[in-house]
Enzyme design. Structure first.
Site, mmCIF file in Angstrom:
data_model
loop_
_atom_site.group_PDB
_atom_site.id
_atom_site.type_symbol
_atom_site.label_atom_id
_atom_site.label_comp_id
_atom_site.label_asym_id
_atom_site.label_seq_id
_atom_site.Cartn_x
_atom_site.Cartn_y
_atom_site.Cartn_z
ATOM 1 N N ASP A 1 0.821 -1.221 0.000
ATOM 2 C CA ASP A 1 0.000 0.000 0.000
ATOM 3 C C ASP A 1 0.859 1.277 0.000
ATOM 4 O O ASP A 1 0.631 2.191 0.822
ATOM 5 C CB ASP A 1 -0.908 0.066 1.251
ATOM 6 C CG ASP A 1 -1.667 -1.221 1.537
ATOM 7 O OD1 ASP A 1 -2.080 -1.885 0.575
ATOM 8 O OD2 ASP A 1 -1.867 -1.541 2.726
ATOM 9 N N GLU B 1 -11.763 -0.193 -2.373
ATOM 10 C CA GLU B 1 -10.863 0.390 -1.358
ATOM 11 C C GLU B 1 -9.741 1.134 -2.081
ATOM 12 O O GLU B 1 -9.745 1.243 -3.305
ATOM 13 C CB GLU B 1 -10.282 -0.717 -0.457
ATOM 14 C CG GLU B 1 -9.444 -1.740 -1.189
ATOM 15 C CD GLU B 1 -9.003 -2.925 -0.325
ATOM 16 O OE1 GLU B 1 -9.402 -3.024 0.848
ATOM 17 O OE2 GLU B 1 -8.265 -3.773 -0.854
HETATM 18 O O1 FUB Z 1 -2.941 -3.534 3.736
HETATM 19 C C1 FUB Z 1 -4.201 -3.794 4.325
HETATM 20 C C2 FUB Z 1 -5.277 -3.503 3.365
HETATM 21 O O2 FUB Z 1 -5.125 -4.302 2.215
HETATM 22 C C3 FUB Z 1 -5.300 -2.096 2.822
HETATM 23 O O3 FUB Z 1 -5.744 -1.125 3.722
HETATM 24 C C4 FUB Z 1 -6.170 -2.332 1.668
HETATM 25 O O4 FUB Z 1 -6.257 -1.268 0.768
HETATM 26 C C5 FUB Z 1 -5.525 -3.571 1.072
HETATM 27 O O5 FUB Z 1 -4.375 -3.269 0.321
#
Ligand code: FUB
Length: 320
Positions: A15, A221
């Site tokens: 991320d 997301e």
């Molecule tokens: O890294 C944890 C979670 O996985 C992130 O917050 C999401 O966007 C996904 O990448």
């Protein structure tokens, strides 16, 4: 276009939120590790407990690791799971925004402050009032700062309607409007929302909001916003269909109209990114799980040059 580059092969980082501060590239990733929690749809296996910060003098340069800059041990309200963070600069201070489950297992956003881009970051005693869900992205426009956030499934966005925790916490049905990512302007002190979070509408080519069943285009997301040639580009992950895609609008609040795919699926379940301009070139920072042999909770951060066509459309990058 040059080949993509793994940025830090000696540890698992995901991320990546990248920014230019003090003429260098700073990267703020999640720090994956093998915690032994079994994989599930709730994302319990993403059991991260600290953050590192990295910098590079330029895209070809060595990557410098500043070590642990914030840990759950330092955060008084911490439950578990430090997920994707972002950092913004204002008036001599650096503000790190992070999602973390509180002691009731509900994601909230925290803020931690530093005098330096490389930290260490000192967390506030409480989460931001009215904050929820995951994946903050803070974008500055004409001196105002906006936080975009949200994520469905393990990111808990489906728990909320009108910014209130609303049981029974279900996703919309197939033909209903998809859940929207959120935007809220930040207050001048950068510590709280200055307004109630609003929906960020993503529209199809007919101007209709995307539907929940449109799983290759609807938001899941990983919000990110950048500006190119006067337009606002909102990019995000489609989660269970594993695409990074983008939509374009005329102002930070949107609406944004869907344009296309930035990155096709990578190895590993999640895909999450940031987009950065450095010395007149553009770069995509992202992750995949290739080095761990596909373990989706052990991801490695990468970067690759990103290009636009003459109309400002982002050229699709192959994830594998
Ligand atoms: O890294 C944890 C979670 O996985 C992130 O917050 C999401 O966007 C996904 O990448």
């Amino acid at each position: 276009m040059k080949a993509s580059r793994y940025l830090f092969p000696s540890d698992y980082m995901a991320d990546p939120s990248a920014h230019v501060f003090e003429d260098k590239i700073y990267i703020y990733p999640s720090h994956d590790w093998e915690s032994g929690i079994p994989e599930n749809d709730n994302g319990d296996h993403f059991n991260m407990r600290d953050y590192h910060v990295f910098s590079m003098d330029d895209p070809e340069a060595e990557v410098v690791d500043y070590g642990v800059v914030l840990s759950t041990d330092d955060i008084p309200w911490a439950g578990r799971q430090l997920w994707d963070s972002d950092v913004a600069y204002r008036d001599g201070k650096y503000y790190m925004y992070f999602p973390l489950k509180d002691q009731n297992d509900i994601f909230r956003m925290g803020v931690a402050i530093s005098d330096r881009p490389e930290g260490p970051f000192i967390p506030n005693a409480n989460p931001m009032k009215g904050s929820y869900s995951i994946d903050p992205c803070v974008f500055e426009d004409n001196g105002s700062y906006y936080m975009y956030f949200g994520g469905i499934w393990g990111g808990q966005l489906q728990f909320y309607r009108d910014n209130k925790l609303t049981p029974p916490c279900e996703l919309p049905h197939f033909h209903e409007r998809a859940l929207c990512p959120k935007i809220a302007k930040l207050g001048d002190d950068m510590l709280e929302f200055a307004e109630a979070p609003r929906d960020v509408l993503i529209l199809d080519e007919q101007g209709n909001p995307l539907k929940q069943g449109d799983s290759e285009r609807r938001f899941f997301e990983a919000s990110w916003v950048h500006k190119y040639q006067g337009k606002y580009y909102f990019s995000y992950s489609t989660g269970d269909t594993h695409l990074l895609c983008y939509a374009v609008g005329d102002n930070p609040y949107g609406p944004f109209t869907y344009q296309g795919v930035i990155l096709t699926p990578v190895v590993g379940w999640t895909t999450h990114h940031s987009i950065l301009e450095f010395k007149d070139k553009w770069y995509l920072f992202y992750h995949d799980a290739m080095p761990s042999g596909g373990k989706t909770w052990l991801r490695s951060m990468k970067m690759v040059e990103l290009e636009y066509d003459e109309e400002g459309a982002i050229k699709t990058i192959a994830g594998q």
